[in-house]
Design a protein around this motif. Structure first.
Motif, PDB file in Angstrom:
ATOM      1  N   SER B 388      38.315  40.651  50.913  1.00 59.35           N
ATOM      2  CA  SER B 388      37.487  40.647  49.707  1.00 59.35           C
ATOM      3  C   SER B 388      36.002  40.775  50.034  1.00 59.35           C
ATOM      4  O   SER B 388      35.206  41.159  49.180  1.00 59.35           O
ATOM      5  CB  SER B 388      37.712  39.377  48.896  1.00 59.35           C
ATOM      6  OG  SER B 388      37.198  38.267  49.616  1.00 59.35           O
ATOM      7  N   TYR B 470      43.607  37.568  48.000  1.00 58.22           N
ATOM      8  CA  TYR B 470      43.998  37.048  46.697  1.00 58.22           C
ATOM      9  C   TYR B 470      45.354  37.577  46.262  1.00 58.22           C
ATOM     10  O   TYR B 470      45.805  37.285  45.163  1.00 58.22           O
ATOM     11  CB  TYR B 470      42.934  37.417  45.656  1.00 58.22           C
ATOM     12  CG  TYR B 470      41.644  36.690  45.904  1.00 58.22           C
ATOM     13  CD1 TYR B 470      40.662  37.238  46.706  1.00 58.22           C
ATOM     14  CD2 TYR B 470      41.429  35.424  45.361  1.00 58.22           C
ATOM     15  CE1 TYR B 470      39.502  36.560  46.961  1.00 58.22           C
ATOM     16  CE2 TYR B 470      40.261  34.747  45.607  1.00 58.22           C
ATOM     17  CZ  TYR B 470      39.297  35.313  46.420  1.00 58.22           C
ATOM     18  OH  TYR B 470      38.139  34.634  46.668  1.00 58.22           O
ATOM     19  N   ASN B 472      48.439  40.913  46.338  1.00 53.96           N
ATOM     20  CA  ASN B 472      48.605  42.371  46.299  1.00 53.96           C
ATOM     21  C   ASN B 472      48.206  42.840  44.911  1.00 53.96           C
ATOM     22  O   ASN B 472      48.867  42.505  43.925  1.00 53.96           O
ATOM     23  CB  ASN B 472      50.063  42.740  46.572  1.00 53.96           C
ATOM     24  CG  ASN B 472      50.530  42.200  47.911  1.00 53.96           C
ATOM     25  OD1 ASN B 472      49.742  41.657  48.676  1.00 53.96           O
ATOM     26  ND2 ASN B 472      51.810  42.349  48.192  1.00 53.96           N
ATOM     27  N   VAL B 473      47.142  43.603  44.851  1.00 48.60           N
ATOM     28  CA  VAL B 473      46.635  43.993  43.540  1.00 48.60           C
ATOM     29  C   VAL B 473      46.596  45.520  43.437  1.00 48.60           C
ATOM     30  O   VAL B 473      46.506  46.212  44.439  1.00 48.60           O
ATOM     31  CB  VAL B 473      45.210  43.428  43.308  1.00 48.60           C
ATOM     32  CG1 VAL B 473      45.242  41.917  43.325  1.00 48.60           C
ATOM     33  CG2 VAL B 473      44.249  43.957  44.348  1.00 48.60           C
ATOM     34  N   SER B 477      42.231  46.462  39.843  1.00 49.73           N
ATOM     35  CA  SER B 477      41.799  45.056  39.820  1.00 49.73           C
ATOM     36  C   SER B 477      40.639  44.773  40.749  1.00 49.73           C
ATOM     37  O   SER B 477      40.235  43.620  40.887  1.00 49.73           O
ATOM     38  CB  SER B 477      42.954  44.141  40.237  1.00 49.73           C
ATOM     39  OG  SER B 477      44.057  44.341  39.409  1.00 49.73           O
ATOM     40  N   VAL B 481      38.521  41.092  41.364  1.00 46.17           N
ATOM     41  CA  VAL B 481      38.513  40.354  42.628  1.00 46.17           C
ATOM     42  C   VAL B 481      37.093  40.253  43.160  1.00 46.17           C
ATOM     43  O   VAL B 481      36.698  39.232  43.719  1.00 46.17           O
ATOM     44  CB  VAL B 481      39.434  41.046  43.658  1.00 46.17           C
ATOM     45  CG1 VAL B 481      39.317  40.375  45.004  1.00 46.17           C
ATOM     46  CG2 VAL B 481      40.860  41.043  43.176  1.00 46.17           C
TER      47      VAL B 481
END
Lengths: 500, 490
Positions: B388, B470, B472-473, B477, B481
């Motif tokens: 991130s 955070y 699996n997006v 998204s 995040v």
């Protein structure tokens, strides 16, 4: 004898020099070994070498018979194609020469027959069913079936009996021929359909024409038909005068020289179309060191058009040549100063060299992609240098038109049934040097030399005949090649003729 | 006479300041010519005469005006004078008030003057115009000109980054933070200021500027710097100096551990679950997180093989292939041209990131977009592994907007000892001297440019999934995040 070439790397130029003083078999063997060792690479050098070799083959052919000439060329062509099947230019040239020979022979037969009403002579291509008579009616009935022959077969078909081809080009005709062998010959005057004007009056005949030859060409009466059951063509040719036989060879040589000239002028003819496609302030993407593309762009530049060229370097197989072409222009190794040409940058064009990986990144600003293929296949798809597939896909994503420049000699009548087989894999040493012993030992290094690009990704083909959509290429194939030459293997014609 | 005209001239200059530099150049040239003419002509005349005659001017002016006009007659078009007449009309009021000739607005009559100057400039330009916004700072070659405040470890780091010894977004971020720990420790608070206020502006900024001059800083580095500045500002001013410095170092350690080290392990564990027996994993260049994932999957006992695609000029894929080979994996190594071959066999594509953009696009090593496109066309899932800390609030629609242009010399191959083209005996060195040049002479060849891009932007539709700490997006998204993870920093 080839003392002049000792000490020089064998290549196209040394081969052409050696052609002058070697005998034919040696020359053929030399060419085969050059092909096998990849000392002659890429379509144009292979085409030039093939045509020079075939010129000599035809020049030295002892035979006056067009059929035998065809056989000789087919035999040579078979060996050459087998030496390097992926160099399709070799096969293309062989097939073009064969087409020329057949056409010359047909023309001569026409002349020999004199004034038959609109008749075409029996060609030296006995397989062409539709020429003299009504075309064969393809019947699928087996020979043992009582229904065999029950379908309407023109009565004069059996005269063409022994000339069945095997398998490849006209399977349907083959069946008929054999059937016809068993029927007694009928006097032509009894034939029902032939004789009342052109056979085209029947819609049937139009459907039967494999090569699209005008049905009006068939003669109303089978002048030579029934009497010549066994080997009508041999006999026919026996009737024509010796002087016309001589002409066949001379005319074939002339047509081969015309083909040679076409090969030399291919680039100039393609560049004639440059003005239509390249205008001011365009941004063009190209790939590899293709001479055709460079000449095309130079022609546009010479018309005072100012554009930008992004040139992808085609690492690892072509990048050195690409750098040399960008910096020095072309023909740097040509002995003749006329063959050298200036680089594009000297004409005021901005050329930007990019690595292949940047193609997608820049595609949003590109106006046109210009590619040069290695081979063009009959359905409009092509085999080009590795990286072309990525470029064409990226262009499709961004809706950028893709233009392919290729001479007709690169157009192959082969249909890509298995695209994987058409890709050649090259030297992994170009990707990772062999000095990296451990790496080369444990890691599988793959270096594909070519890419297959599907026809849907191409917007335009520019050949020396003009611009065409990919869907039109089959027509050009039909114009330049004969169906019976697509398969060069020997079982087709030779056996049938000699049996007669 | 000159003073009153200077004032309106200055005012005019002010309003014309927003004109393009080319037009200003034109005007400067015209001024110089006029000055020359003025020296020859009336002594009382001021700076720039009107290049075209204006009927409303007083009599003495026209001869002076026609003088410079004749000089420009060679190039100026017929429409020049009438246009200038129109523009003169605007200035009419000023002219009559001061009774002197004002500088005209640059018009189309002028370009002929500026022509030769521009031509010469274009010939020498070696920067690709498309990316002119990225050429702002050339890379530093040596330490000359660096501020004296730059810490030696930062100097070393800067050169390591510019020579690609430390290459890769996470690696650079971690190395930078480690160097900053030393920087913080060497800091001494001056008497009247507090550490919280002073450290960033006086001590940290020169370091960051130096690093930026060596190589443009990456998105992860940017996020880390923002976090660090925020942390510094939040320090209680009453804390003793050493305690504050130790606190900062601990916080930096925590940041590296939480947001990079542990995150990498979590992502590797999650992504390695996607690699099944018999998978063929296709990867591009070298991403440390992808390497960790593959090694983790291998350690889990999964039987699979890897295809590593590589590109010029960095050949990062080769170092990835080497390290995987040493770990005992079955690796296939391909040049960039082998992508079409690679996607025939691959079952999964794993990519690393330089940054994830807020419109769902992936910014990664140049060539990634082409690979993702080919994989997408072949229906192979493309998975991006990204911490991130690399998520960004920026958006980009193409690869031109946000990018880095590396020095073109990096694309040149090492000079061959034997010249590539065979030397022919050139008895007739007629026409243009045709010496065989190599690409190394590219600077001497007008019109030739070499473009060495570092990054490209992959459209979001080619990416199936992004794996971060955070979870699996999907690529859509990413802005969420980003707010969550880097919130409060931005």
């Amino acid at each position: 004898m080839p003392s002049a070439t000792v000490g020089q790397t064998p290549s196209l130029s040394t081969y052409l020099k050696s052609l002058k003083h070697n005998d034919i078999e040696t020359s053929i063997e030399l060419f085969i070994s050059l092909l096998k060792r990849r000392q002659i690479k890429n379509s144009r050098p292979c085409a030039i070498a093939t045509i020079s070799l075939l010129l000599r083959v035809v020049g030295e052919a002892r035979t006056r018979d067009a059929q035998q000439l065809i056989e000789r060329i087919r035999a040579v062509g078979r060996r050459l194609v087998a030496a390097q099947p992926r160099e399709m230019a070799v096969g293309n040239i062989v097939r073009r020469v064969l087409e020329n020979v057949r056409e010359v022979a047909e023309r001569d037969q026409d002349a020999a027959d004199g004034g038959s009403e609109g008749s075409t002579s029996i060609p030296s291509t006995p397989i062409r069913g539709e020429t003299m008579r009504r075309p064969a009616f393809p019947t699928k009935f087996s020979e043992f079936s009582p229904l065999h022959g029950a379908a309407t077969i023109p009565q004069d078909m059996h005269a063409r009996a022994p000339l069945a081809t095997s398998g490849d080009s006209s399977p349907a005709f083959g069946g008929t021929m054999e059937a016809a062998l068993q029927r007694p010959p009928l006097v032509s005057s009894n034939t029902s359909y032939a004789g009342q004007g052109p056979a085209a009056s029947s819609l049937f005949s139009i459907l039967q024409h494999p090569q699209g030859r005008s049905p009006y060409a068939t003669p109303p009466t089978g002048t030579q038909s029934p009497a010549l059951k066994a080997s009508p063509f041999k006999g026919d040719e026996g009737q024509t005068s010796a002087s016309e036989k001589l002409d066949i060879k001379a005319e074939v040589i002339t047509s081969i020289q015309d083909l040679q000239k076409e090969l030399e002028e291919v680039d100039d003819e393609i560049s004639e179309f440059a003005q239509d496609h390249i205008h001011n302030n365009e941004v063009i993407l190209t790939h590899t060191s293709s001479q055709t593309v460079q000449r095309f762009l130079m022609k546009a530049a010479s018309k005072k058009r100012k554009f930008t060229v992004f040139h992808a370097e085609a690492y690892p197989n072509d990048h050195l040549e690409t750098h040399a072409t960008i910096v020095n222009g072309g023909g740097a190794t040509a002995e003749d100063a006329d063959e050298r040409w200036k680089p594009l940058t000297s004409m005021g064009i901005t050329v930007i060299l990019i690595p292949d990986s940047a193609v997608f990144a820049l595609m949003s600003r590109i106006n046109k992609v210009i590619l040069a293929p290695h081979t063009v296949l009959a359905n409009g798809s092509l085999i080009a240098a590795a990286g072309a597939s990525t470029i064409a896909q990226a262009a499709k994503t961004h809706r950028v038109p893709v233009v392919v420049l290729s001479g007709v000699f690169k157009l192959s009548p082969v249909y890509p049934f298995d695209t994987d087989e058409l890709i050649e894999y090259g030297d992994p040493g170009k990707v990772v040097p062999f000095q990296d012993g451990e790496f080369m030992d444990k890691v599988d290094v793959v270096n594909p030399v070519y890419d297959f690009v599907d026809a849907e990704l191409i917007d335009l083909y520019i050949t020396n005949l003009g611009g065409h959509a990919p869907s039109y290429l089959y027509r050009i194939v039909a114009d330049h090649y004969r169906v019976e030459d697509i398969d060069l293997s020997g079982k087709a014609e030779g056996g049938a003729v000699k049996a007669g | 006479m000159s003073e009153p005209t200077k004032a309106p001239e200055a005012a005019q200059l002010a309003e014309e300041a927003k004109l393009s530099p080319a037009e200003l150049k034109k005007r400067a040239k015209a001024e110089k010519q006029a000055r020359r003419a003025a020296q020859k002509g009336e002594p009382g005349a001021t700076g720039v005469p009107v290049p075209a005659t204006n009927g409303t001017h007083e009599a003495p002016k026209p001869p002076k005006q026609s003088g410079p006009q004749e000089q420009k007659a060679q190039g100026s078009q017929q429409k020049g004078p009438p246009q200038q007449k129109q523009k003169q009309g605007v200035q009419e009021g000023k002219h009559e008030r001061t009774g002197s000739i004002q500088q005209p607005l640059p018009t189309r009559g002028m370009p002929a003057l500026a022509g030769p100057v521009k031509e010469v400039q274009r010939k020498d330009k070696k920067q690709v115009e498309l990316f002119s916004h990225l050429y702002t700072q050339s890379r530093r070659q040596d330490i000359a000109g660096a501020s004296k405040n730059v810490h030696p470890s930062v100097v070393a780091l800067g050169f390591q980054m510019s020579s690609y010894e430390i290459c890769g977004s996470s690696a650079r971020c971690v190395a930078m933070l480690v160097a900053f720990k030393e920087v913080v420790q060497t800091y001494v608070t001056p008497s009247e200021v507090s550490l919280a206020r002073d450290l960033t502006s006086r001590h940290l900024s020169p370091q960051i500027d130096f690093l930026r001059s060596c190589r443009p800083i990456s998105e992860s580095m940017g996020n880390a710097i923002r976090w660090l500045k925020k942390t510094i500002v939040e320090i209680d001013p009453r804390t003793p100096e050493q305690e504050a410095k130790d606190y900062l170092c601990d916080e930096i350690d925590r940041f590296v551990r939480e947001r990079i080290t542990v995150t990498d392990q979590a992502i590797a564990a999650s992504a390695s679950a996607l690699i099944k027996d018999g998978s063929v994993v296709l990867t591009y260049a070298k991403s440390s997180i992808v390497e960790k994932t593959i090694l983790q999957a291998h350690a889990n006992g999964t039987r699979f093989r890897v295809m590593a695609v590589d590109s010029r000029p960095l050949f990062e894929g080769k170092s990835l292939a080497t390290s995987l080979m040493h770990a005992g994996l079955q690796v296939e190594y391909l040049p960039f041209s082998g992508i079409a071959y690679a996607v025939k066999e691959a079952t999964l594509v794993l990519l690393g990131a330089h940054s994830m953009l807020s419109n769902g696009r992936l910014q990664s090593r140049v060539g990634t977009a082409a690979l993702a496109m080919q994989a997408h066309k072949a229906d192979i899932p493309v998975i991006v592994c990204c911490e991130s800390v690399k998520f960004s609030g920026k958006v980009a629609l193409d690869s031109i907007v946000l990018n880095e242009v590396a020095p073109s010399e990096e694309l040149l191959l090492p000079k061959a000892t034997v010249s590539h083209a065979p030397a022919l005996d050139r008895k007739d060195d007629d026409d243009e001297d045709r010496q065989v040049r190599s690409l190394h002479d590219w600077r001497d060849i007008p019109g030739l440019q070499i473009l060495n891009l570092m990054y490209d932007v992959t459209p979001a539709e080619y990416i199936r999934m992004v794996i971060c700490e955070y979870g699996n997006v999907p690529p859509s998204s990413v802005p969420v995040v980003h707010r969550l993870a880097n919130e409060g920093i931005m």
